[in-house]
Motif scaffolding. Structure first.
Motif, PDB file in Angstrom:
ATOM      1  N   GLY A  80       0.719  -1.264  -0.128  1.00 10.36           N
ATOM      2  CA  GLY A  80       0.022   0.037   0.001  1.00 10.36           C
ATOM      3  C   GLY A  80       0.742   1.459   0.084  1.00 10.36           C
ATOM      4  N   CYS A  81       2.186   1.241   0.234  1.00 12.19           N
ATOM      5  CA  CYS A  81       2.777   2.514   0.426  1.00 12.19           C
ATOM      6  C   CYS A  81       4.294   2.419  -0.480  1.00 12.19           C
ATOM      7  N   ALA A  82       4.608   1.220  -0.540  1.00 12.43           N
ATOM      8  CA  ALA A  82       5.984   1.336  -1.438  1.00 12.43           C
ATOM      9  C   ALA A  82       5.894   1.908  -2.814  1.00 12.43           C
ATOM     10  N   ILE A  83       4.668   1.720  -3.549  1.00 12.59           N
ATOM     11  CA  ILE A  83       4.448   2.096  -4.799  1.00 12.59           C
ATOM     12  C   ILE A  83       4.703   3.679  -4.634  1.00 12.59           C
ATOM     13  N   CYS A  84       4.513   4.388  -3.642  1.00 12.84           N
ATOM     14  CA  CYS A  84       4.940   5.722  -3.832  1.00 12.84           C
ATOM     15  C   CYS A  84       6.326   5.852  -3.157  1.00 12.84           C
ATOM     16  N   HIS A  85       6.589   5.393  -1.885  1.00 11.86           N
ATOM     17  CA  HIS A  85       7.979   5.797  -1.207  1.00 11.86           C
ATOM     18  C   HIS A  85       8.993   4.683  -1.616  1.00 11.86           C
ATOM     19  N   GLY A  86       8.786   3.777  -2.173  1.00 12.25           N
ATOM     20  CA  GLY A  86      10.021   2.711  -2.699  1.00 12.25           C
ATOM     21  C   GLY A  86      10.134   1.881  -1.176  1.00 12.25           C
ATOM     22  N   SER A 112      13.188  12.083  11.596  1.00 15.89           N
ATOM     23  CA  SER A 112      12.944  13.535  11.882  1.00 15.89           C
ATOM     24  C   SER A 112      11.515  13.832  12.493  1.00 15.89           C
ATOM     25  N   TRP A 113      10.658  12.732  12.503  1.00 17.65           N
ATOM     26  CA  TRP A 113       9.356  12.782  13.289  1.00 17.65           C
ATOM     27  C   TRP A 113       9.287  12.086  14.394  1.00 17.65           C
ATOM     28  N   SER A 114       8.456  12.463  15.490  1.00 17.51           N
ATOM     29  CA  SER A 114       8.248  11.718  16.759  1.00 17.51           C
ATOM     30  C   SER A 114       7.019  10.747  16.387  1.00 17.51           C
ATOM     31  N   PHE A 128      -3.515  17.851  -0.729  1.00 18.82           N
ATOM     32  CA  PHE A 128      -2.791  18.440  -1.779  1.00 18.82           C
ATOM     33  C   PHE A 128      -1.317  17.958  -1.999  1.00 18.82           C
ATOM     34  N   THR A 129      -0.975  16.549  -1.478  1.00 18.20           N
ATOM     35  CA  THR A 129       0.217  16.226  -1.920  1.00 18.20           C
ATOM     36  C   THR A 129       0.170  14.897  -2.472  1.00 18.20           C
ATOM     37  N   GLY A 130      -1.034  13.949  -2.550  1.00 15.41           N
ATOM     38  CA  GLY A 130      -1.235  12.566  -2.928  1.00 15.41           C
ATOM     39  C   GLY A 130      -0.962  11.604  -1.792  1.00 15.41           C
ATOM     40  N   MET A 131      -0.445  12.253  -0.606  1.00 15.51           N
ATOM     41  CA  MET A 131      -0.365  11.052   0.576  1.00 15.51           C
ATOM     42  C   MET A 131      -1.698  10.985   0.939  1.00 15.51           C
ATOM     43  N   PRO A 132      -2.120   9.648   1.131  1.00 15.17           N
ATOM     44  CA  PRO A 132      -3.461   9.263   1.333  1.00 15.17           C
ATOM     45  C   PRO A 132      -3.614   9.093   2.738  1.00 15.17           C
TER      46      PRO A 132
HETATM   47  C1  HEC Z   1       0.274   8.133  -3.960  1.00 17.79           C
HETATM   48  C2  HEC Z   1       1.230   8.208  -3.367  1.00 17.79           C
HETATM   49  C3  HEC Z   1       1.458   7.890  -1.778  1.00 17.79           C
HETATM   50  C4  HEC Z   1       1.172   6.909  -1.107  1.00 17.79           C
HETATM   51  C5  HEC Z   1       0.266   5.640  -1.699  1.00 17.79           C
HETATM   52  C6  HEC Z   1       1.532   6.896   0.226  1.00 17.79           C
HETATM   53  N1  HEC Z   1       2.373   8.226   0.455  1.00 17.79           N
HETATM   54 FE1  HEC Z   1       3.164   8.826   2.123  1.00 17.79          FE
HETATM   55  N2  HEC Z   1       3.553  10.686   1.128  1.00 17.79           N
HETATM   56  C7  HEC Z   1       3.262  10.941  -0.262  1.00 17.79           C
HETATM   57  C8  HEC Z   1       3.801  12.218  -0.516  1.00 17.79           C
HETATM   58  C9  HEC Z   1       3.671  12.803  -1.980  1.00 17.79           C
HETATM   59  C10 HEC Z   1       4.441  12.954   0.684  1.00 17.79           C
HETATM   60  C11 HEC Z   1       4.854  14.235   0.977  1.00 17.79           C
HETATM   61  C12 HEC Z   1       4.196  15.096   1.647  1.00 17.79           C
HETATM   62  C13 HEC Z   1       4.771  16.438   1.921  1.00 17.79           C
HETATM   63  O1  HEC Z   1       5.828  16.652   1.650  1.00 17.79           O
HETATM   64  O2  HEC Z   1       3.866  17.273   2.396  1.00 17.79           O
HETATM   65  C14 HEC Z   1       4.100  11.762   1.551  1.00 17.79           C
HETATM   66  C15 HEC Z   1       4.653  11.742   3.222  1.00 17.79           C
HETATM   67  C16 HEC Z   1       4.556  10.933   3.877  1.00 17.79           C
HETATM   68  C17 HEC Z   1       5.338  10.798   5.248  1.00 17.79           C
HETATM   69  C18 HEC Z   1       6.000  12.003   5.983  1.00 17.79           C
HETATM   70  C19 HEC Z   1       7.344  12.119   5.228  1.00 17.79           C
HETATM   71  C20 HEC Z   1       7.918  13.596   5.042  1.00 17.79           C
HETATM   72  O3  HEC Z   1       8.791  13.961   5.825  1.00 17.79           O
HETATM   73  O4  HEC Z   1       7.491  14.216   4.253  1.00 17.79           O
HETATM   74  C21 HEC Z   1       5.110   9.589   5.808  1.00 17.79           C
HETATM   75  C22 HEC Z   1       5.736   9.199   7.163  1.00 17.79           C
HETATM   76  C23 HEC Z   1       4.435   8.825   4.969  1.00 17.79           C
HETATM   77  N3  HEC Z   1       4.157   9.384   3.760  1.00 17.79           N
HETATM   78  C24 HEC Z   1       3.991   7.389   5.329  1.00 17.79           C
HETATM   79  C25 HEC Z   1       3.097   6.569   4.191  1.00 17.79           C
HETATM   80  C26 HEC Z   1       2.790   5.270   4.605  1.00 17.79           C
HETATM   81  C27 HEC Z   1       2.912   4.720   5.922  1.00 17.79           C
HETATM   82  C28 HEC Z   1       1.858   4.910   3.505  1.00 17.79           C
HETATM   83  C29 HEC Z   1       1.068   3.732   3.433  1.00 17.79           C
HETATM   84  C30 HEC Z   1       0.213   3.376   4.582  1.00 17.79           C
HETATM   85  C31 HEC Z   1       2.159   6.206   2.524  1.00 17.79           C
HETATM   86  N4  HEC Z   1       2.630   7.189   2.944  1.00 17.79           N
HETATM   87  C32 HEC Z   1       1.515   6.068   1.266  1.00 17.79           C
HETATM   88  C33 HEC Z   1       2.800   9.911  -1.060  1.00 17.79           C
HETATM   89  C34 HEC Z   1       2.084   8.943  -0.928  1.00 17.79           C
END
Ligand code: HEC
Ligand code: HEC
Ligand code: HEC
Length: 355
Positions: A80-86, A112-114, A128-132
């Motif tokens: 669920g997450c690696a597709i975006c974050h690797g 860098s986060w607690s 506004f970032t795609g982070m769900p």
């Molecule tokens: C569709 C792409 C996408 C998916 C899927 C996604 N993320 Fe993200 N995530 C992002 C983006 C884009 C940011 C950067 C937000 C920002 O910089 O404000 C982010 C930021 C974060 C951050 C903060 C990191 C930082 O310092 O900016 C965390 C922690 C995180 N995601 C965890 C997760 C986890 C855990 C999951 C799975 C449950 C997940 N993400 C799924 C796109 C995604």
């Protein structure tokens, strides 16, 4: 003096109109191709950090030391997450890196986060970032499992990550050929023990397994992890999976010498007779009753930690499930904490007798 006030009022009325006019003119760029100005980038991230920091102030952090939190979250991270974050098993595609802002490599960002801040971000996402947001807002326990996993992520090498997430295919010469996450990545019986929060499925009633899978897919049983796991399956595939797991033999676990016999006896007493004074019903009047309803699950042989966690979820009213779910919510209502410990210990060590 009055003239100055007049100008000021005109300015206050005019400014938003000018802004609207500029937006209407089409001259305001929305092209992602040119990226943000460095100042915009800094500003947006600054706003995000402030918002997360303030929201996290009211978050109480539970203990995250339990090693059982990691595997369920690791498998979910990979799907669920690696597709975006690797992850150690997959890089980020060019398409993902072209997102604005690009999802960061979490190995670098997590420190860098607690814990409370990570909880906020993972539960609510970032606008506004795609982070769900987490798929359900009702399962803080799952979000905390993810936080426990994220804490471990920076120190994990590929092998540790493969073990935790249940990816198969660690080649002989350190070669990595991952297959996608499957049901077995999380549910394989050999990965589970009495501390696991992932349930054993082998030998469970087929009707109950099918009802559960349908309930997850229909969001009637809230779980972000299982929602994603069944999300891409066609509904016709669910009966086959229920049949497969119901047909598996449940391997017996060796008796545990550390288990307290008075706890087991207390659990057995409750399971067989209940406690009428507190309106606690006899569990075995519904569960594993010969000739009973096959939609009522088997509890015997299930993991201690999973049983206890589900009983807590029933008590707080968030468990969900099939159309029979309300029966169990009622049955769990008056259980005390020590009842839950005793019942979970008793059932985990008991050999199943049907249905
Ligand atoms: C569709 C792409 C996408 C998916 C899927 C996604 N993320 Fe993200 N995530 C992002 C983006 C884009 C940011 C950067 C937000 C920002 O910089 O404000 C982010 C930021 C974060 C951050 C903060 C990191 C930082 O310092 O900016 C965390 C922690 C995180 N995601 C965890 C997760 C986890 C855990 C999951 C799975 C449950 C997940 N993400 C799924 C796109 C995604
Ligand atoms: C990333 C880990 C993960 C994957 C992958 C996964 N599960 Fe689960 N599964 C869980 C967890 C955690 C729970 C407990 C969820 C809850 O609290 O309701 C669960 C619960 C279940 C339940 C409910 C069992 C019970 O006793 O109530 C069934 C049925 C199930 N999973 C089947 C499957 C099937 C079939 C697949 C493959 C399509 C699958 N799971 C994939 C982690 C996973
Ligand atoms: C009136 C019938 C009834 C009684 C009494 C009852 N249960 Fe249940 N229980 C159910 C039903 C039905 C479900 C399945 C709910 C669903 O998901 O649809 C269930 C589910 C459960 C689950 C979740 C299993 C899983 O794999 O997720 C546990 C644990 C459980 N019961 C334990 C108990 C215990 C302990 C007692 C005794 C205090 C008890 N039950 C009494 C009907 C009952």
């Amino acid at each position: 003096m009055t003239i100055r006030w007049k100008y000021l009022i005109i300015l206050i009325v005019l400014l938003p109109l000018l802004g609207l006019g500029f937006a209407w003119s089409g001259l305001m760029g929305v092209r992602a191709s040119t990226g943000h100005w460095a100042a915009t980038d800094w500003f947006l991230h600054w706003v995000m950090k402030n918002s997360v920091r303030t929201a996290a102030l009211s978050v109480d952090v539970p203990s995250l030391d339990d090693p059982a939190l990691v595997p369920a979250a690791a498998g979910h991270f990979e799907s669920g997450c690696a597709i975006c974050h690797g992850s150690p098993a997959q890089g980020r595609s060019d398409a993902v890196l072209a997102m604005l802002p690009p999802p960061p490599d979490l190995k670098e960002k997590v420190p860098s986060w607690s814990d409370a801040q990570l909880f906020e971000i993972v539960k609510h996402g970032v606008r506004f970032t795609g982070m769900p947001a987490w798929p359900t807002q009702m399962r803080d326990d799952e979000v905390w499992a993810m936080v426990a996993f994220l804490r471990k992520l920076p120190q994990m090498d590929a092998n540790a990550y493969f073990q935790a997430s249940g990816l198969h295919g660690i080649g002989h010469a350190g070669e990595v050929s991952p297959l996608p996450i499957t049901c077995e990545s999380c549910h394989a019986d050999k990965k589970l023990n009495n501390g696991s929060i992932i349930p054993r499925l082998a030998g469970q009633s087929e009707a109950y397994l099918l009802n559960s899978l349908k309930a997850y897919a229909a969001k009637q049983r809230p779980s972000g992890i299982m929602e994603v796991a069944v999300g891409t399956l066609p509904e016709e595939g669910l009966p086959e999976l229920a049949k497969y797991y119901a047909g598996q033999k449940l391997p017996l676990r060796p008796a545990q010498p550390s288990v307290d016999p008075t706890l087991v006896a207390k659990g057995q007493e409750l399971a067989e007779k209940g406690r009428p004074a507190d309106k606690v019903p006899a569990c075995l009047s519904c569960h594993e009753k010969p000739g009973g309803n096959p939609a009522y699950p088997r509890i015997s042989g299930q993991n201690t930690a999973y049983i206890a966690r589900q009983l807590h979820l029933f008590q707080t009213g968030v468990r969900g499930g099939s159309q029979f779910n309300h029966l169990m919510t009622e049955a769990a209502k008056n259980l005390k904490e020590e009842d839950i410990t005793a019942l979970a210990t008793f059932f985990a060590g008991r050999e199943s007798v049907g249905p």
